[in-house]
Motif scaffolding. Structure first.
Motif, PDB file in Angstrom:
ATOM      1  N   MET A 187       5.177   9.261 -45.931  1.00 45.82           N
ATOM      2  CA  MET A 187       5.246   8.010 -45.102  1.00 45.82           C
ATOM      3  C   MET A 187       6.407   7.882 -44.401  1.00 45.82           C
ATOM      4  N   LYS A 188       7.309   8.772 -44.339  1.00 44.19           N
ATOM      5  CA  LYS A 188       8.577   8.767 -43.588  1.00 44.19           C
ATOM      6  C   LYS A 188       8.119   9.145 -41.955  1.00 44.19           C
ATOM      7  N   PHE A 189       6.941   9.640 -41.732  1.00 47.64           N
ATOM      8  CA  PHE A 189       6.625  10.059 -40.319  1.00 47.64           C
ATOM      9  C   PHE A 189       5.737   8.744 -39.722  1.00 47.64           C
ATOM     10  N   THR A 190       5.601   7.784 -40.453  1.00 49.20           N
ATOM     11  CA  THR A 190       4.974   6.566 -39.881  1.00 49.20           C
ATOM     12  C   THR A 190       6.137   5.628 -39.093  1.00 49.20           C
ATOM     13  N   ALA A 191       5.764   4.883 -38.190  1.00 48.80           N
ATOM     14  CA  ALA A 191       6.834   3.787 -37.699  1.00 48.80           C
ATOM     15  C   ALA A 191       6.929   2.807 -38.898  1.00 48.80           C
ATOM     16  N   TYR A 192       5.971   2.474 -39.693  1.00 47.75           N
ATOM     17  CA  TYR A 192       6.129   1.384 -40.645  1.00 47.75           C
ATOM     18  C   TYR A 192       7.386   1.876 -41.604  1.00 47.75           C
TER      19      TYR A 192
END
Length: 168
Positions: free
Chosen positions: A40-45
């Motif tokens: 998830m850390k690779f998402t802007a969110y």
């Protein structure tokens, strides 16, 4: 005893208490957490979601300064995915059992410092500390349990490296 001899005496955490143990459940639960959160850390969110924790951290704020919001999140994602890989390998190789558990322990020791550095943890409308907010307070408090799981694996992994460790 030399460091090398101690490294050979490390053990896979689960083998310190038997072939099937709660330590295996802890290991694989931590693997899921690190895989999921790391990806998830690779998402802007997610990058924007963790930004307030990172920017207010005396330990990690340099990441935002150096790499920006998404870059800092990407580095954390790589570290979390690396921790997951070490934990997975640790179910087969004792050195990785200790390494993965140590990485996991370090992660939660750091995230628990956010409890003290992130604004909004204490809930003023409920009288302030020890009353904590749902976000970020209660969100961070769960890391206490994850730290306990990590320490359990770490202690079981290095238990065999003590010179006078008793075999069970």
């Amino acid at each position: 005893m030399s460091i090398r001899a101690n490294l050979y005496r490390l053990q896979i955490a689960e083998k310190s208490v038997g072939s099937l143990s709660i330590l295996a459940v802890l290991r694989w639960t931590l693997v899921i957490v690190f895989l999921w959160f790391g990806a998830m850390k690779f998402t802007a969110y997610e990058a924007n979601g963790i930004a307030p924790f990172i920017v207010n951290s005396p330990i990690m704020s340099w990441l935002h300064t150096l790499l920006g919001v998404q870059g800092a999140s990407n580095v954390i994602g790589v570290l979390e995915l690396s921790t997951a890989v070490a934990l997975i390998l640790g179910s087969f190789l004792s050195i990785f059992s200790a390494l993965g558990a140590a990485m996991s322990t370090a992660t939660y020791l750091i995230t628990l410092t956010f409890f003290f550095s992130t604004p909004g943890v204490a809930e003023a409308t409920a009288g302030g500390f020890p009353a904590i907010s749902a976000l970020p307070g209660q969100f961070l408090l769960k890391d206490l349990v994850l730290l306990a799981a990590s320490l359990s694996l770490l202690l079981a992994s290095v238990q065999g490296s003590k010179p006078n460790a008793q075999k069970s």
